[in-house]
Design a protein around this motif. Sequence first.
Motif, short mmCIF file in Angstrom:
data_model
loop_
_atom_site.label_atom_id
_atom_site.label_comp_id
_atom_site.label_asym_id
_atom_site.label_seq_id
_atom_site.Cartn_x
_atom_site.Cartn_y
_atom_site.Cartn_z
N THR A 345 0.83 -1.19 0.00
CA THR A 345 0.00 0.00 0.00
C THR A 345 0.87 1.24 0.00
O THR A 345 2.06 1.20 0.29
N VAL A 346 0.24 2.37 -0.33
CA VAL A 346 0.93 3.66 -0.33
C VAL A 346 -0.09 4.73 0.00
O VAL A 346 -1.29 4.58 -0.31
N THR A 347 0.34 5.78 0.68
CA THR A 347 -0.58 6.87 0.98
C THR A 347 -0.74 7.76 -0.24
O THR A 347 0.21 8.00 -0.98
N GLU A 348 -1.95 8.23 -0.46
CA GLU A 348 -2.24 9.08 -1.61
C GLU A 348 -3.11 10.26 -1.17
O GLU A 348 -3.98 10.13 -0.29
N GLY A 349 -2.90 11.39 -1.77
CA GLY A 349 -3.77 12.54 -1.57
C GLY A 349 -3.54 13.27 -0.28
O GLY A 349 -2.78 12.86 0.59
N GLU A 350 -4.27 14.38 -0.14
CA GLU A 350 -4.10 15.23 1.03
C GLU A 350 -4.59 14.56 2.31
O GLU A 350 -4.08 14.83 3.39
#
Length: 737
Positions: A345-350
Amino acid sequence: MTLADSDRELVVAELGREPTTAEAALFENLWSEHCAYRSSRPLLSAFDSEDQQVVVGPGDDAAVVALPSDGDDKTYITLGIESHNHPSYVDPFDGAATGVGGIVRDTLSMGAYPIALADSLYFGDFDREHSRYLFEGVVEGISHYGNCIGVPTVTGSVAFHDDYEGNPLVNVACVGLIEDDDRLVTAEAQEPGNTLVLVGNSTGRDGLGGASFASEDLSEDAETEDRPAVQVGDPYTEKLLIEANERLIDENLIESARDLGAAGLGGASSEMVAKGDLGAHIKLDKVHQREPGMNGLEILISESQERMCYEVDPENVDRVQEIAERYDLGCSVIGEVTEGNYVCTVTEGEDQERETLVDVDAEFLGEGAPMNDLTMEEPTQPARDLPDIALTDAFEAVLSSPNTASKQWVYRQYDHEVQVRTAVAPGDDAAVLAVREAGIDAAEAASDSDDETGVGLAFSSGADPNWTDAAPYEGARAVALENATNVAAKGATPLAAVNCLNGGNPEKSDVYGGFGSIVDGLADMCSTLNTPVVGGNVSLYNDSPSGPIPPTPTLALVGTKDGYDAPSLSLDGTGELLVVGDYALAQATTARLGGSEYLAQFDGSDTFPTLPETPDELIETIAAVADAESTCATHDVSHGGLAVTLAEMVTADAGAAVEISGPNATELLFHEQAGRVVIETTKPEQVRDAFDGVAPVTQIGRATDSGTLSLSAGDSTIHVDDDTIAEYRETIGEELA
């Protein structure tokens, strides 16, 4: 290269949906020929890998073999071998350097300390400028990286052949030492809930798609278009990683480990958990990065160098981080071992929500690639068509060939004395290493020790493309026998071997037929020699616009002996000269010249030599005789034949007077039947008695104190002193000076 339609169908059927972009890229790399061995795995069952000394066989980062011991204490060595062929064509310095780095990290991941390297190198015709450019760059890359990390390069081989012009081979082997069986680590994840920690260099965009790149034929513009797929090495970081790994193992902080090689973090972490029938959750944004703005896919499959993935008990994570910081290494807690799928997984967006890029079964990812069903065309041997060349001309031409000339220009660039354990240095038939204390403080411990009664480890590596080009099956059998003869000539008996099987495009039936033949030939001879093949590497699609390479079965073989002393290949000047194992010479009959450097020089053809019927007994007897007090010198007879062997044994202080009788003297001097040794001895009858019923022994003359080789063969006689021989053999050094 993209995921093939047939593979995509299998993936869709397994997942029940279309793969994400990251999943498709991961399958593309891990299902490539380079990783999945789709064309070669069906053939590899021919190798015998089991033996009472084998602790870890094929399938891990490196094999583990126990050294002979009379007590309860166990000392293990690790053996591994890799290829870095395509990268070394595109960027010879970095391609070869990172090949060294990768095999050393494979050694670290088993809990071992690397103690020796061997490099077997294959290039196009030495007369071509491009071949020399690749040659110089590869040797410089190997020497730079190996010397900087403090691991000695002690043996190897160099061969030149027209068919490597568009695709050189760089095969590197490493021996490691595990002094206590409690230090052994494997790549099998152990426990759900354990933490995954990435230690080493930061992750960049170099090496993206390296595994798929290694599974394609090289194109005409590969040197420019494929450069981003070549990793860039940092040996100083690797040296720190070696030392940090040693401390981590010392403190028993590691549950399992995997080097980040092909397919980068995605390959290493998924393979670890698949071996343990487990899963993982990887948080890609937690990985320490070299370049800003890297996306999850780039982080996942980057093949940036000098990185290790460790499974760590959560209670030990802080200590691992402390050690990494002590050695100025990056360290990231990137996830944990689970009981479910392999998830990235990866973090995305504000709002920093986590996006799932990969969610697949780890075992399917690593083992689900279907094997290729390919056709084979059996190779044939050529008819006999020999040139008629004067002995003087033949001697000079063969001795001066880059294939048989001195390789001192190469190995003098390698530091073989670091770690203070090399008892027999490069330039002999095999290196011999003193198995003393390993680790960071080994050199200091060795300098304080007078112990010369431990185990000596003999190490030989190489292949001869002339042999396997002429007769793939018999040539591969000869490669195995020659490497075994190399260690036996230094008084050691074979313990185990690893191989690097190099071939062209397996989709061509004649190429695949030649590849299958070298597999069978190598496997058959190793089995006959009772030498388990405990691991290896396969490199296919070594094709270029100039055509496929010759099938090339590099074998790296180790043997053991009591103590570290070994007879030199240089004449002593006091004994009689005997040739052991040469059936044609003993019977004064016509020899077979197939695969010889003589025919390569003079455009002839012939069938390949017949090998000894009981090679296992021959090797054991050679080793025993080599260690006898009456033995003054020993030298394997192979590349270039008996003429080259005798020339290599001459020094300024010792020469030889040799007479070869019979009407076929040229054939007897230049044929290259493996399994022969020249022995200088003060007790020739003892040698004859030892080989009685095992192999023929032929007395060919005596050693002298003249520093000159006097060679009578049929109606011809030549006299060459050591200076003239040295001039002939300096072909490589003179051209590259």
